[in-house]
Scaffold this motif. Structure first.
Motif, PDB file in Angstrom:
ATOM      1  N   ASP A 138      -7.854   1.729  -2.868  1.00 13.85           N
ATOM      2  CA  ASP A 138      -7.594   2.481  -4.772  1.00 13.85           C
ATOM      3  C   ASP A 138      -8.080   3.895  -3.940  1.00 13.85           C
ATOM      4  O   ASP A 138      -7.422   4.429  -4.667  1.00 13.85           O
ATOM      5  CB  ASP A 138      -8.585   1.884  -5.425  1.00 13.85           C
ATOM      6  N   PRO A 160      -0.187   4.527  -3.110  1.00 16.81           N
ATOM      7  CA  PRO A 160      -1.431   4.687  -2.345  1.00 16.81           C
ATOM      8  C   PRO A 160      -1.321   5.584  -1.391  1.00 16.81           C
ATOM      9  O   PRO A 160      -1.881   7.100  -0.756  1.00 16.81           O
ATOM     10  CB  PRO A 160      -2.157   3.830  -2.433  1.00 16.81           C
ATOM     11  N   TYR A 163       0.658  -1.594  -0.146  1.00 19.61           N
ATOM     12  CA  TYR A 163      -0.156   0.036  -0.410  1.00 19.61           C
ATOM     13  C   TYR A 163       1.062   1.360  -0.359  1.00 19.61           C
ATOM     14  O   TYR A 163       0.355   2.078  -0.029  1.00 19.61           O
ATOM     15  CB  TYR A 163      -0.738  -0.109   1.538  1.00 19.61           C
ATOM     16  N   ALA A 223     -10.749   6.102   2.226  1.00 23.57           N
ATOM     17  CA  ALA A 223      -9.471   5.131   2.065  1.00 23.57           C
ATOM     18  C   ALA A 223      -9.331   3.729   3.258  1.00 23.57           C
ATOM     19  O   ALA A 223      -8.913   2.447   2.542  1.00 23.57           O
ATOM     20  CB  ALA A 223      -7.992   5.799   3.011  1.00 23.57           C
ATOM     21  N   PHE A 254      -6.330   7.214  -4.189  1.00 20.29           N
ATOM     22  CA  PHE A 254      -5.662   7.873  -5.043  1.00 20.29           C
ATOM     23  C   PHE A 254      -6.890   8.886  -5.077  1.00 20.29           C
ATOM     24  O   PHE A 254      -7.134  10.323  -6.615  1.00 20.29           O
ATOM     25  CB  PHE A 254      -5.947   7.248  -6.254  1.00 20.29           C
TER      26      PHE A 254
END
Length: 468
Positions: free
Chosen positions: A437, A380, A377, A432, A440
């Motif tokens: 994803d 991100p 992760y 989040a 972003f």
């Protein structure tokens, strides 16, 4: 001593009231009181997500961090007397003209800051909680205990950072050795006991189980740290005299791709020669975030698998945005007023220098993701961190221009900042937590940040330069 202390207190009030206006500054503790009072009514709702013990941990960690931030003025003993006060004829400079020892003046200065910021931050918060206790079912003794332990947390943060910065002023090698020993001891304790050492924080232990022994231990630790800090204080620079070659011209050439290379070069040279790159990174960034990580790690089981890293990335972005104060603390607009340089030009330059410093939070998030086993992760989390940082600094520039220190104590400015930044952070945190994803999505913040900076440049170009 009392006369000098009272004089310094009056001096501190006059400085702040002149900067922000007497009424606006006087309303600051009232706002803290209101936040604590209204927040007390949300405790039953918050307990449905987190146990009361973890809520207490978060609150005590925040006041420990507050102590760190207030105590960070002691990065270098010389910096306190020169950078903070400059050429102003303040009482802290009286050692140059009056027969008062530097250590005596500095002792009064530290006590003054401790008392001043206690009544500015800690006491209003505790008083708000006490005022709400009849309506929330909390006993008066519990409310008073919280005020006591929050005060101790604040003092721990202030004394620890003051002690470390005093060691730093004496010997940088000694500081790194001390940090290495403390870090090794922390890790060993965690491995041997199988628990997070943050749970052994003395004020937290005192709050969970009040005993006279716990209170005396907490006070004894504070007295030792405070006494050692004063004894280690030296108004003289202990290192060898520094000689610098002319780095301006080569640096301007290397930064030729910047919008304003000479101004950016000046910022870099100021930070390097003052030691702020190392000092500020250590005391204003790494140590506070290290403490936050240890306390946040206790909440990991209440968050999604990736939630802890992403929450930490958001907090890192917020603290990373304060690096804007690093590049604005060395000069004011006054000396530029006689040159063909607009305020907006300086703002562009400061933001450019700030952008370079964002390598620090980016690398820090990479290290945290690696050590926590969540390297998957990293991208991100880094995007989320930097997006929050640039958005927050854009709001800071819009509200404060070249004087970001105003953000802390002007009620109108602080309230606007909390609302504008807080709404964005709340939405991003929810997204989040829902999916990595969605982190972003934070890139969208770059557009409002750009628009806000454009409006800020127009706004501050229209302000009388004498106001800086």
């Amino acid at each position: 001593m009392l006369e000098l202390f009272i004089g310094m207190m009056k001096e501190e009030w006059r400085i702040h009231s002149t900067m922000f206006g007497s009424f606006s500054f006087a309303m600051f503790p009232v706002m803290i009181f209101g936040i604590a009072f209204m927040g007390s009514f949300l405790l039953p709702l918050m307990r449905t997500a987190l146990p009361s013990g973890n809520l207490a941990l978060v609150i005590h960690a925040n006041f420990l961090l507050l102590g760190f931030m207030v105590g960070a003025f002691g990065l270098l003993a010389g910096e306190v007397m020169n950078r903070r006060f400059g050429q102003a004829s303040l009482l802290s400079y009286s050692a140059r003209s009056l027969p008062l020892p530097e250590r005596f003046i500095f002792l009064n200065f530290v006590i003054k800051d401790t008392v001043y910021y206690f009544f500015l931050w800690v006491f209003p918060f505790g008083l708000g909680y006490i005022a709400a206790s009849p309506f929330t079912g909390v006993t008066l003794l519990q409310a008073l205990l919280l005020l006591l332990t929050l005060t101790l947390s604040f003092l721990f943060g202030l004394c620890v950072i003051f002690f470390l910065s005093a060691v730093y002023a004496r010997s940088k090698r000694a500081l790194w050795l001390l940090v290495l020993v403390l870090g090794s001891g922390w890790g060993t304790l965690a491995v041997v006991t199988g628990m997070n050492p943050a749970l052994l924080f003395p004020p937290l232990l005192l709050y969970s189980s009040f005993t006279l022994v716990n209170l005396l231990v907490s006070c004894a630790i504070l007295i030792v740290l405070f006494g050692a800090s004063i004894m280690l204080f030296s108004p003289e620079y202990s290192g060898p005299a520094k000689k610098f070659t002319n780095a301006f011209a080569p640096l301007v050439q290397n930064l030729s791709f910047f919008p304003h290379p000479p101004l950016a070069a000046k910022d870099m040279i100021d930070m390097y020669r003052s030691g702020s790159v190392v000092g500020q990174t250590l005391f204003s960034f790494l140590i506070p975030l290290g403490v936050i990580w240890f306390f946040l790690s206790l909440l990991g089981r209440y968050l999604p698998p990736h939630g802890l890293l992403f929450m930490f990335a958001i907090l890192t972005g917020v603290i990373g945005s304060t690096m804007y104060t690093w590049v604005t603390m060395f000069d004011t607009f006054g000396p530029y007023a006689c040159l063909p340089v607009a305020v907006s030009t300086l703002i562009e330059s400061k933001i450019t220098s700030f952008s370079l410093l964002q390598l620090v939070p980016a690398v820090f998030i990479a290290v945290v993701a690696t050590l926590s086993g969540e390297l998957l992760y990293l991208i991100p989390a880094a995007v989320l961190c930097l997006s929050v940082s640039f958005y927050s600094v854009a709001v800071t520039v819009w509200l404060t221009g070249l004087s970001p220190s105003v953000l802390v104590y002007d009620v109108k400015v602080l309230f606007t900042y909390i609302v504008v930044v807080g709404i964005a952070l709340t939405i991003l945190t929810g997204l989040a937590f829902a999916s990595p994803d969605y982190a972003f999505v934070s890139v969208i913040l770059i557009m409002p940040a750009w628009l806000v900076v454009r409006k800020a440049k127009v706004k501050w170009d229209a302000v009388d330069p004498a106001g800086f």
